[in-house]
Design an enzyme around this catalytic site. Sequence first.
Site, mmCIF file in Angstrom:
data_model
loop_
_atom_site.group_PDB
_atom_site.id
_atom_site.type_symbol
_atom_site.label_atom_id
_atom_site.label_comp_id
_atom_site.label_asym_id
_atom_site.label_seq_id
_atom_site.Cartn_x
_atom_site.Cartn_y
_atom_site.Cartn_z
ATOM 1 N N ASP A 190 2.429 1.764 0.677
ATOM 2 C CA ASP A 190 2.843 3.008 1.370
ATOM 3 C C ASP A 190 2.599 2.782 2.111
ATOM 4 O O ASP A 190 3.214 1.818 3.195
ATOM 5 C CB ASP A 190 1.306 3.985 0.835
ATOM 6 C CG ASP A 190 0.315 3.755 1.275
ATOM 7 O OD1 ASP A 190 -0.052 3.686 2.413
ATOM 8 O OD2 ASP A 190 -0.892 3.136 0.499
HETATM 9 N N1 URA Z 1 -2.674 1.229 -3.143
HETATM 10 C C1 URA Z 1 -2.270 2.164 -2.270
HETATM 11 O O1 URA Z 1 -3.365 3.146 -1.987
HETATM 12 N N2 URA Z 1 -1.361 2.175 -1.208
HETATM 13 C C2 URA Z 1 -0.200 0.438 -1.395
HETATM 14 O O2 URA Z 1 0.038 1.362 -1.544
HETATM 15 C C3 URA Z 1 -0.193 0.197 -2.737
HETATM 16 C C4 URA Z 1 -1.960 0.114 -3.457
#
Ligand code: URA
Length: 240
Positions: free
Chosen positions: A108
């Site tokens: 993310d």
């Molecule tokens: N978990 C999350 O909250 N974000 C990510 O990018 C990967 C795993």
Amino acid sequence: MENGIRIQKVLSEQGIASRRKVEEWITQGKIKVNGRPAVLGQKINPNRDVVAIDGERVYFQKSNQKYYIMLHKPRGYVTTMSDELGRKCVAELVEDVPERVYPIGRLDKDSEGMLLFTNDGELLHRLISPKKEVAKVYYARHEGQANADDISAFAAGLTLRDGTVCLPALLEPLGPGESRITVREGKYHQVRRMMASRNMTVTYLERRQEGTLTLGDLPRGRTRELTEGEIALLEGKTQP
Ligand code: URA
């Protein structure tokens, strides 16, 4: 990978001359890159740079070379190859790779750490399949402290606040407000939402490992090519 591939490798793989011969031409000043004399060890991007030998432009044939790249994604980049909203995307960080490569999975926008890329469509397809339960290891800083009940809840398989059920996962408190979390799936914002379901707010998240591949000391924002051994592991040809 920041600066592409060595010019003698590119020209020899194109069948133009041996690496040694190319080096000789470079020292004799016969090779120019973008109008400037090439230097020994110089790296180029055959898709972007203009190379001339004795004033004759070299046109590179498209290779079918496969690339397997690890990026240390910094915070603030979205995992897309272009973004309609004009946000910074990870594509900008792999633009020196001579072929267009695609991310294997996602991280993310606010998260950092290991993001793999390839132009090997078959491998990409196989690895992003939800059936592929590769362990992913994250380092998190968070508000609130993980306790024994949280560890048991992770191990049993959490139910997120929206009712989504997760596979069993490993929560290892490392110190006050710091944990290591290992999951075998990749649901949307999974780690943040798992921690939230136990009343902990993640303030920093970094992926440090996928399967047997580790981020190591790759600097933030930089890429490297995977080694042949790492590629074999990724393809499942070798047992770790
Ligand atoms: N978990 C999350 O909250 N974000 C990510 O990018 C990967 C795993």
